[in-house]
Design a protein around this motif. Structure first.
Motif, short mmCIF file in Angstrom:
data_model
loop_
_atom_site.label_atom_id
_atom_site.label_comp_id
_atom_site.label_asym_id
_atom_site.label_seq_id
_atom_site.Cartn_x
_atom_site.Cartn_y
_atom_site.Cartn_z
N GLU A 126 7.83 53.30 -73.77
CA GLU A 126 6.53 53.03 -74.40
C GLU A 126 5.71 54.30 -74.53
O GLU A 126 5.05 54.52 -75.54
CB GLU A 126 5.79 51.97 -73.57
N ASN B 11 4.74 56.26 -78.21
CA ASN B 11 3.35 56.59 -78.57
C ASN B 11 3.11 58.10 -78.59
O ASN B 11 1.96 58.55 -78.54
CB ASN B 11 2.39 55.92 -77.59
N ARG C 115 5.27 46.48 -71.06
CA ARG C 115 5.04 47.24 -72.30
C ARG C 115 3.59 47.10 -72.76
O ARG C 115 2.95 48.07 -73.16
CB ARG C 115 6.00 46.75 -73.39
N ASP D 147 0.62 49.99 -73.11
CA ASP D 147 -0.16 50.18 -74.34
C ASP D 147 -1.66 50.12 -74.05
O ASP D 147 -2.45 50.93 -74.55
CB ASP D 147 0.22 49.13 -75.38
#
Length: 499
Positions: free
Chosen positions: A350, A354, A482, A486
């Motif tokens: 993750e 990003n 996840r 985020d």
């Protein structure tokens, strides 16, 4: 407590073969030796940590006068008397004859260097790990009759005070309390075949009881077991509970500014004049700055030359591309490792998805073989790098490093303090759940990951979420991990992260 009148005075140190217990000895020893020119220190240790201790000594600053480090090195004798022992639970037969030789003034051979040490002064006090029960018993036997009983012994607790309360304290102060089921024969003479089957025999049976420790957020008792473990060393904690109150005093590698309420409670339990906070303890001399030079980073000396150069090259590149404080460093310490690796890899994936660069360390000897496919994917990713053993202080010192995903062990937490790198905490056991709660909820100086929790106890409802609607409570799934990452990335880049 006053020391017997003996010149020169020799302070004896011994702790179990865990780096988190051995490393702070060097920092404390340097402070003691710098303050007293009439003292020497003898540190008995293991071949498994001996070379790292020598490397740590090289990081001691020269002090107020030129040559201070060299003078201290002459008075700080590190002797491997136990050999290549890794297991911290099993009694080490080699300790007793080695200490007896020291007490009688006989030669002692260092098993790592081969050097024979002679004419060592008899110790006037012993600073001992409460988890090394066999050493405590041996010293007591060997040094009787001393003028007024056995050699004075001081406990060496390389943890924060509140964690000591929970793990070693009696029930009336929020501790687990003694089971009374551990026999002296096992503590003193147990073999690996006898001890290993008992590794989990003294585990605390969680009931959902609410635990309130001074200065710490209220938690259910099972929250002190937030992860399924690859090992269970409850017998070690039971040994600590047997001996912690028998010392003439206890040194805590902590400070009142971190957990003053817990320290006050411990003083009420062990005695006001018998508790000594002496931390945080680190040999680091340079705080994290925006101008740390490549030369500064490479001379920290916490890894081999190749790994340090590799880390610095990667971090230099990430700083140039993403700026300062852009990299997340991930390490669960030298022992711990997630049993449910899917959650760990989901976290890493993750971040990378990003565009957040990472440094990933995986030193634990208790982990399953790490997927070569996963490691290859990191090696091939231009914003990721992995190490079997990372040069941690070099990484934390670098201006590119912005956050540290840590298990919350006290050594890592102290190093995060020194280099001013805020933590994202993923606790497993021991002092880590306490440190994580204190840092994230009381000091507001860290984030704690929740959905990464695993196992029978870890996936029960945390106290802090008990009043939330079921839909808002943690799910403890990979998908929930996840989403938590985020959401965390938004916080890291927002006002809360800046604070």
């Amino acid at each position: 407590m006053s020391l017997p009148n003996q010149s020169p005075k020799n302070i004896f140190f011994f702790c179990i073969p865990a780096w988190g217990h051995s490393k702070p000895v060097v920092a404390l020893a340097s402070k003691i030796l710098e303050s007293r020119s009439d003292l020497s220190i003898t540190f008995f240790t293991f071949g498994t940590v001996y070379p790292k201790i020598l490397d740590e000594i090289e990081k001691i600053p020269d002090g107020k006068s030129l040559g201070m480090r060299e003078d201290m090195k002459k008075r700080f004798l590190v002797i491997d008397v136990c050999g290549m022992v890794f297991n911290p639970v099993v009694p080490v037969p080699a300790f007793t004859p080695a200490f007896e030789a020291l007490w009688k003034g006989e030669p002692i051979k260092c098993l790592s260097s081969g050097k024979e040490h002679t004419n060592l002064a008899r110790p006037c006090v012993a600073i001992l790990d409460p988890f090394a029960g066999y050493a405590i018993e041996a010293i007591r036997d060997i040094t009787l009759p001393y003028p007024n009983g056995p050699l004075p012994m001081i406990g060496w607790l390389t943890a924060s005070a509140g964690a000591g309360l929970r793990i070693l304290g009696p029930k009336e102060v929020g501790g687990i309390g003694l089971s009374g089921r551990l026999d002296m024969k096992t503590i003193r003479y147990g073999t690996e075949q006898e001890v290993m089957p008992l590794m989990g025999a003294f585990s605390y049976s969680c009931t959902g009881e609410v635990v309130s420790i001074p200065g710490v957020p209220t938690m259910y008792d099972y929250e002190y077991n937030p992860q399924e473990l690859t090992m269970n060393a409850s017998i070690l904690e039971e040994i600590g509970r047997v001996y912690i109150s028998h010392f003439d005093g206890v040194l805590f590698a902590s400070a009142a500014s971190y957990d003053k309420d817990a320290l006050k409670t411990i003083e009420g339990w062990l005695g006001e004049g018998d508790v000594f906070p002496v931390g945080p303890l680190s040999t680091a001399t340079q705080e994290k700055t925006t101008t740390s030079s490549r030369e500064d980073l490479l001379k920290v000396g916490d890894g081999d030359d190749a790994s340090q150069a590799k880390a610095v090259e990667f971090l230099d590149r990430m700083e140039k591309k993403f700026g300062e404080k852009s990299v997340i460093y991930i390490s669960f310490g030298s022992l711990f490792w997630p049993v449910e690796e899917d959650k760990m890899w989901a976290t890493i994936e993750e971040f990378l998805a990003n565009d957040v660069p990472i440094v990933f360390a995986h030193p634990s000897p208790f982990k399953k073989p790490v997927s070569e496919e996963k490691l290859r994917s990191l090696r091939e990713n231009p914003i990721a790098i992995e190490f079997p053993w990372a040069p941690q202080e070099t990484i934390l010192m670098h201006p590119a490093t912005g956050w540290f995903i840590s298990h919350g062990g006290w050594n890592s937490t102290q190093e995060a303090f020194v280099y001013r790198v805020p933590q994202i905490l993923w606790p497993f056991a021991a002092d880590q759940p306490y440190n994580s709660a204190l840092m994230s909820q009381v000091h507001k100086a860290a984030f704690e990951l929740i959905n990464v929790r695993t196992g029978q106890y870890g996936t029960q409802l945390p106290y802090r979420f008990k009043d939330l609607a079921k839909s808002e409570q943690p799910k403890f799934t990979v998908d929930a991990v996840r989403k938590e990452i985020d959401d965390l990335l938004v916080k890291l880049k927002g006002d809360e992260g800046v604070k």
